[in-house]
Design a protein around this motif. Structure first.
Motif, PDB file in Angstrom:
ATOM      1  N   LEU A 221      -0.854   9.059   1.840  1.00  0.00           N
ATOM      2  CA  LEU A 221      -2.009   7.964   1.791  1.00  0.00           C
ATOM      3  C   LEU A 221      -2.040   6.308   2.990  1.00  0.00           C
ATOM      4  O   LEU A 221      -3.215   6.345   3.274  1.00  0.00           O
ATOM      5  N   GLY A 222      -0.783   5.916   3.045  1.00  0.00           N
ATOM      6  CA  GLY A 222      -0.814   5.241   3.513  1.00  0.00           C
ATOM      7  C   GLY A 222      -1.246   5.060   5.480  1.00  0.00           C
ATOM      8  O   GLY A 222      -2.119   4.528   6.169  1.00  0.00           O
TER       9      GLY A 222
ATOM     10  N   VAL B  31       1.268  -0.778   0.262  1.00  0.00           N
ATOM     11  CA  VAL B  31       0.127   0.173  -0.219  1.00  0.00           C
ATOM     12  C   VAL B  31       1.383   1.371   0.089  1.00  0.00           C
ATOM     13  O   VAL B  31       0.293   2.047  -0.802  1.00  0.00           O
ATOM     14  N   VAL B  32       2.074   1.361   0.927  1.00  0.00           N
ATOM     15  CA  VAL B  32       3.035   3.270   0.637  1.00  0.00           C
ATOM     16  C   VAL B  32       3.597   2.448  -0.414  1.00  0.00           C
ATOM     17  O   VAL B  32       3.816   3.683  -0.535  1.00  0.00           O
TER      18      VAL B  32
ATOM     19  N   LEU C   3      -4.470   3.618   7.657  1.00  0.00           N
ATOM     20  CA  LEU C   3      -4.344   3.340   8.909  1.00  0.00           C
ATOM     21  C   LEU C   3      -5.190   3.989   9.762  1.00  0.00           C
ATOM     22  O   LEU C   3      -6.247   3.102  10.141  1.00  0.00           O
ATOM     23  N   SER C   4      -5.567   5.176   9.120  1.00  0.00           N
ATOM     24  CA  SER C   4      -7.390   5.831   9.916  1.00  0.00           C
ATOM     25  C   SER C   4      -8.601   5.568   9.470  1.00  0.00           C
ATOM     26  O   SER C   4      -9.164   5.031  10.971  1.00  0.00           O
TER      27      SER C   4
ATOM     28  N   LEU D 219      -9.314   4.551   0.537  1.00  0.00           N
ATOM     29  CA  LEU D 219      -8.580   5.288  -0.290  1.00  0.00           C
ATOM     30  C   LEU D 219     -10.143   5.459  -1.634  1.00  0.00           C
ATOM     31  O   LEU D 219      -9.244   5.297  -2.797  1.00  0.00           O
ATOM     32  N   GLU D 220     -11.397   5.233  -1.061  1.00  0.00           N
ATOM     33  CA  GLU D 220     -12.244   5.378  -2.176  1.00  0.00           C
ATOM     34  C   GLU D 220     -12.172   6.666  -3.017  1.00  0.00           C
ATOM     35  O   GLU D 220     -12.528   6.175  -4.144  1.00  0.00           O
ATOM     36  N   SER D 221     -11.441   7.514  -2.579  1.00  0.00           N
ATOM     37  CA  SER D 221     -11.507   8.778  -3.808  1.00  0.00           C
ATOM     38  C   SER D 221     -10.773   8.467  -4.703  1.00  0.00           C
ATOM     39  O   SER D 221     -10.856   9.510  -5.395  1.00  0.00           O
ATOM     40  N   VAL D 222      -9.509   7.706  -4.158  1.00  0.00           N
ATOM     41  CA  VAL D 222      -8.215   8.181  -5.213  1.00  0.00           C
ATOM     42  C   VAL D 222      -8.739   6.463  -6.669  1.00  0.00           C
ATOM     43  O   VAL D 222      -9.705   5.913  -6.174  1.00  0.00           O
TER      44      VAL D 222
END
Length: 346
Positions: free
Chosen positions: A229-230, A221-222, A234-235, A288-291
């Motif tokens: 964004l990673g 992911v990172v 996690l948030s 991260l649905e917006s990416v």
């Protein structure tokens, strides 16, 4: 002792208290005791303002039954107190208060009290109103304004300083034990809180479960989205996991892509059921649905339980960690429970 000397002494005592304690309730109690000593009236109240909603709640009431005011909140701008909290300006109303359009009879109806006159001053600091002090049914309002209003304003200002100091201290304390990216408690909080939870479990003869949680393949992911964004992933994962928990469960951001979950009162079976629900929620989530390329994740979980598996803080965390690594080495996306004889995969 004449009134001027009495008022000066009251201000000095409160000022001294401000420099010696951050216990806001002690200072507010002292302020209201001085108000009641200095001012002849039927009752005195101190109301604090909710920073988010602007509502006022009774923190201290003298001359009224406390049980009548439990849960009573004045809406933003409601009544004389609400008006003072919004305007930041003191109000002094003598007789015929019922004819004032800003006056609300709601508290009188709840308490059975009859308000005939009122002096209300804001507790204000840097143009922000943190609360109000009311003095109800004062004798001779014009004489009151001349004699008592100045010291009442000073004591209200002291009250505002006390509330502000306490809130700032709480924010600083919270920052020290909170992860900046997820808003969850951090490792420092874990080690402080776990000790007290273990002691409570010992005294009450109950269980305490701990789970180590590690995101599977998070490095990918990172590598794809970067560290910023990673951290956002996690948030979002933290929010998903938190949504599965009860108020007594405590989720902690431990470090990197690891979390720890403390479950007071849960034994092996109950902890395993809860943690598996958390595992399924993490797996079902989209992050991260917006990416352009949203993220799907799984996690590995290891559980250990006090007192069945460990009796010290160090051993409890170590065995939960061992169980988590067993999960990582097997299929990932699973829950491993540390057992007395063997480890079980859920």
């Amino acid at each position: 002792m004449n009134y001027e000397n009495q008022a000066l002494r009251a201000c000095l005592e409160v000022g001294k208290a401000l420099t010696s304690t951050l216990e806001v309730r002690d200072i507010l109690d002292l302020i209201m005791s001085k108000v009641s000593e200095l001012i002849d009236a039927d009752n005195w109240s101190l109301l604090l303002r909710d920073e988010r909603t602007g509502e006022l709640s009774f923190e201290i009431a003298v001359g009224l039954r406390k049980e009548d005011l439990v849960g009573v909140r004045l809406q933003r701008g409601e009544g004389i107190a609400g008006h003072v909290a919004e305007s930041g300006e003191a109000v002094f109303l003598g007789k015929l208060i019922g004819g004032n359009l800003r006056f609300s009879e709601r508290v009188d109806r709840i308490t059975g009290f009859e308000t005939k006159s009122i002096a209300c001053v804001p507790m204000k600091i840097r143009d922000r109103v943190l609360g109000v002090i009311e003095v109800v049914n004062v004798r001779a309002m014009e004489a009151f304004r001349e004699k008592y209003a100045p010291v009442l304003s000073i004591l209200a200002d002291y009250g505002a300083i006390a509330v502000e100091n306490a809130r700032l201290f709480e924010r600083i304390r919270r920052m020290a034990v909170t992860d900046e990216y997820t808003g969850l408690f951090n490792a420092r909080y874990l080690h402080d809180r776990l000790e007290s939870l273990l002691e409570e479990a010992r005294l009450q003869g109950t269980s305490l479960a701990a789970a180590f949680i590690d995101m599977d393949n998070f490095k990918g992911v990172v590598d794809t989205h970067g560290h910023l964004l990673g951290s956002r992933v996690l948030s979002e994962v933290g929010r998903v996991m938190s949504s599965c928990l009860s108020p007594s469960d405590i989720l902690i951001k431990y470090g990197g892509d690891e979390f720890v979950l403390l479950m007071p009162g849960r034994g092996r079976r109950e902890a395993a059921a809860l943690v598996d629900a958390v595992r399924r929620a993490v797996r079902a989530g989209t992050y991260l649905e917006s990416v352009e390329a949203p993220v799907r994740l799984t996690a590995s979980f290891g559980i250990a339980v006090f007192p069945a598996d460990a009796v010290t803080k160090r051993d409890l965390l170590s065995r939960a960690d061992q169980a988590m690594y067993r999960a990582k080495r097997s299929s990932k996306d699973c829950v491993v429970v540390y057992g007395d004889v063997r480890e079980e995969t859920v």
